[in-house]
Write an enzyme that holds these catalytic residues in place. Structure first.
Site, PDB file in Angstrom:
ATOM      1  N   ASP A   1      12.490 -17.615  -2.132  1.00 14.76           N
ATOM      2  CA  ASP A   1      13.193 -16.790  -3.111  1.00 14.76           C
ATOM      3  C   ASP A   1      12.649 -17.186  -4.477  1.00 14.76           C
ATOM      4  O   ASP A   1      12.949 -18.271  -4.982  1.00 14.76           O
ATOM      5  CB  ASP A   1      14.706 -17.036  -3.033  1.00 14.76           C
ATOM      6  N   VAL A   2      11.832 -16.314  -5.067  1.00 16.70           N
ATOM      7  CA  VAL A   2      11.165 -16.703  -6.318  1.00 16.70           C
ATOM      8  C   VAL A   2      12.145 -16.900  -7.481  1.00 16.70           C
ATOM      9  O   VAL A   2      11.789 -17.527  -8.471  1.00 16.70           O
ATOM     10  CB  VAL A   2      10.054 -15.705  -6.735  1.00 16.70           C
TER      11      VAL A   2
ATOM     12  N   TYR B   1      13.292  -3.296 -15.535  1.00 19.40           N
ATOM     13  CA  TYR B   1      11.968  -3.444 -14.915  1.00 19.40           C
ATOM     14  C   TYR B   1      10.884  -3.449 -15.991  1.00 19.40           C
ATOM     15  O   TYR B   1       9.985  -4.290 -15.994  1.00 19.40           O
ATOM     16  CB  TYR B   1      11.754  -2.295 -13.925  1.00 19.40           C
TER      17      TYR B   1
HETATM   18  N1  LIG Z   1       4.474   0.125  -5.781  1.00 18.55           N
HETATM   19  C1  LIG Z   1       4.168   0.400  -7.033  1.00 18.55           C
HETATM   20  O1  LIG Z   1       4.020   1.577  -7.407  1.00 18.55           O
HETATM   21  C2  LIG Z   1       3.986  -0.714  -8.033  1.00 18.55           C
HETATM   22  C3  LIG Z   1       3.419  -0.382  -9.266  1.00 18.55           C
HETATM   23  C4  LIG Z   1       3.235  -1.393 -10.217  1.00 18.55           C
HETATM   24  C5  LIG Z   1       3.594  -2.692  -9.918  1.00 18.55           C
HETATM   25  N2  LIG Z   1       4.148  -2.986  -8.711  1.00 18.55           N
HETATM   26  C6  LIG Z   1       4.529  -4.379  -8.480  1.00 18.55           C
HETATM   27  O2  LIG Z   1       3.858  -4.862  -7.328  1.00 18.55           O
HETATM   28  C7  LIG Z   1       4.629  -5.901  -6.727  1.00 18.55           C
HETATM   29  C8  LIG Z   1       4.766  -5.618  -5.234  1.00 18.55           C
HETATM   30  O3  LIG Z   1       5.506  -4.415  -5.078  1.00 18.55           O
HETATM   31  P1  LIG Z   1       5.367  -3.453  -3.808  1.00 18.55           P
HETATM   32  O4  LIG Z   1       5.160  -2.083  -4.330  1.00 18.55           O
HETATM   33  O5  LIG Z   1       4.439  -4.027  -2.808  1.00 18.55           O
HETATM   34  O6  LIG Z   1       6.884  -3.489  -3.294  1.00 18.55           O
HETATM   35  P2  LIG Z   1       7.521  -3.881  -1.892  1.00 18.55           P
HETATM   36  O7  LIG Z   1       8.979  -3.619  -2.060  1.00 18.55           O
HETATM   37  O8  LIG Z   1       6.781  -3.216  -0.791  1.00 18.55           O
HETATM   38  O9  LIG Z   1       7.249  -5.453  -1.798  1.00 18.55           O
HETATM   39  C9  LIG Z   1       7.922  -6.377  -2.600  1.00 18.55           C
HETATM   40  C10 LIG Z   1       8.076  -7.657  -1.812  1.00 18.55           C
HETATM   41  O10 LIG Z   1       8.691  -8.640  -2.655  1.00 18.55           O
HETATM   42  C11 LIG Z   1       9.660  -9.324  -1.877  1.00 18.55           C
HETATM   43  N3  LIG Z   1      10.679  -9.925  -2.739  1.00 18.55           N
HETATM   44  C12 LIG Z   1      11.610  -9.280  -3.488  1.00 18.55           C
HETATM   45  N4  LIG Z   1      12.399 -10.166  -4.108  1.00 18.55           N
HETATM   46  C13 LIG Z   1      11.958 -11.401  -3.738  1.00 18.55           C
HETATM   47  C14 LIG Z   1      12.370 -12.723  -4.051  1.00 18.55           C
HETATM   48  N5  LIG Z   1      13.422 -12.963  -4.840  1.00 18.55           N
HETATM   49  N6  LIG Z   1      11.683 -13.759  -3.518  1.00 18.55           N
HETATM   50  C15 LIG Z   1      10.626 -13.524  -2.693  1.00 18.55           C
HETATM   51  N7  LIG Z   1      10.207 -12.301  -2.356  1.00 18.55           N
HETATM   52  C16 LIG Z   1      10.866 -11.245  -2.871  1.00 18.55           C
HETATM   53  C17 LIG Z   1      10.234  -8.261  -0.964  1.00 18.55           C
HETATM   54  O11 LIG Z   1      10.928  -8.828   0.147  1.00 18.55           O
HETATM   55  C18 LIG Z   1       8.983  -7.492  -0.577  1.00 18.55           C
HETATM   56  O12 LIG Z   1       8.358  -8.035   0.556  1.00 18.55           O
HETATM   57  C19 LIG Z   1       5.951  -5.934  -7.496  1.00 18.55           C
HETATM   58  O13 LIG Z   1       5.912  -6.975  -8.446  1.00 18.55           O
HETATM   59  C20 LIG Z   1       5.989  -4.590  -8.184  1.00 18.55           C
HETATM   60  O14 LIG Z   1       6.789  -4.611  -9.341  1.00 18.55           O
HETATM   61  C21 LIG Z   1       4.343  -2.036  -7.753  1.00 18.55           C
END
Ligand SMILES: NC(=O)c1ccc[n+]([C@@H]2O[C@H](COP(=O)([O-])OP(=O)(O)OC[C@H]3O[C@@H](n4cnc5c(N)ncnc54)[C@H](O)[C@@H]3O)[C@@H](O)[C@H]2O)c1
Length: 248
Positions: free
Chosen positions: A59-60, A150
């Site tokens: 849990d980050v 966010y």
């Molecule tokens: N998908 C997009 O369009 C997008 C765009 C820009 C940035 N991002 C960023 O990319 C990163 C990954 O997002 P994604 O799209 O793969 O989403 P996702 O929801 O598929 O994956 C996010 C992961 O983070 C984990 N997570 C959440 N809270 C946590 C915690 N407290 N401790 C440990 N793990 C935790 C979740 O369980 C999940 O596996 C994020 O930081 C997101 O903000 C995503």
């Protein structure tokens, strides 16, 4: 095999971009420790990798949990070279509805989580001239309406990245942020609330309006490049991978 024998931690590795980063880094030869609060998902990711990976419950937002995954990487592999802070949460909503608990949840995962991981990892990265890649967002560079917590958290990630890049430049530790636009992951499947001006959101995020959406592997390719020696002169960057969303 640009990352052969480098030891890497990937957070948020159970899904989406984190999973793609784990796959890419493993394919490049890195020895991985992958963490997520969704342990089952992280184990599934480990099963997709060419090489063995250590899976950790993480849990980050919890300092002790971040220290534990760093300790695990160092105990298991004797060193730490690369930290990819990918874990994150999205929370769309009108500002009036973003009460303190919603605000705190987003900031504690997206921003304080990166802080915890950087603090825990830095003493181990310094002797290796290691590197950190923080997943920010286009929302770290421009405002996204109805996404206040966010957007603030991702602007914070870029600020933290830049400050640390300067502070640790003498030690040779490179710290960069990656700023994707829309990426096809479960995060984007989150249904937005109905009472927001969706047209306004689309204007700020052109990919939502039929523009091209990236695949997680597109982002993973950039992360692997930034982790590699090819990026040896790159630090403190907010590296956009957004199809030009923030260029105009
Ligand atoms: N998908 C997009 O369009 C997008 C765009 C820009 C940035 N991002 C960023 O990319 C990163 C990954 O997002 P994604 O799209 O793969 O989403 P996702 O929801 O598929 O994956 C996010 C992961 O983070 C984990 N997570 C959440 N809270 C946590 C915690 N407290 N401790 C440990 N793990 C935790 C979740 O369980 C999940 O596996 C994020 O930081 C997101 O903000 C995503």
């Amino acid at each position: 095999m640009r990352l052969e024998n480098r030891v890497a931690i990937v957070t948020g590795a159970a899904s989406g971009i984190g999973r793609a980063v784990a796959r890419k880094l493993a394919a490049e030869g890195a020895r991985l420790v992958i963490g997520d609060r969704n342990v089952e998902g992280a184990e599934e990711t480990a099963g997709m990798l060419d090489a063995n990976a250590v899976v950790a419950a993480l849990d980050v937002s919890d300092e002790a949990s971040c220290r534990a995954i760093v300790d695990q990487a160092v105990e298991r592999h004797g060193a730490l070279d690369i930290v990819c802070n990918i874990a994150g949460v999205l929370d769309f909503g009108r500002f009036a509805d973003v009460d303190r608990s919603r605000w705190d949840r987003v900031i504690s995962v997206n921003l304080t989580g990166v802080y915890h991981m950087c603090r825990a990892a830095m003493p181990h990265l310094i002797p290796r001239r290691g590197t950190i890649i923080n997943m920010a967002s286009a929302a770290g560079l421009v405002g996204v309406p109805y996404n206040s917590a966010y957007t603030a958290s991702k602007h914070g990630v870029i600020g933290l990245t830049r400050a640390l890049a300067l502070e640790f430049s003498k030690e040779g530790v490179r710290i960069n942020a990656v700023c994707p636009g829309g990426v096809r992951t479960p995060m984007l499947e989150q249904a937005p609330p109905e009472d927001i001006d969706w047209q306004m959101v689309m204007r700020s995020a052109s990919w939502l309006d039929g523009g091209e959406i990236a695949e997680p592997s597109d982002i993973a390719d950039t992360v692997a490049f930034l982790a590699s020696d090819e990026a040896r002169r790159i630090t403190g960057a907010a590296f956009t991978v957004d199809g030009g969303q923030t260029a105009g």
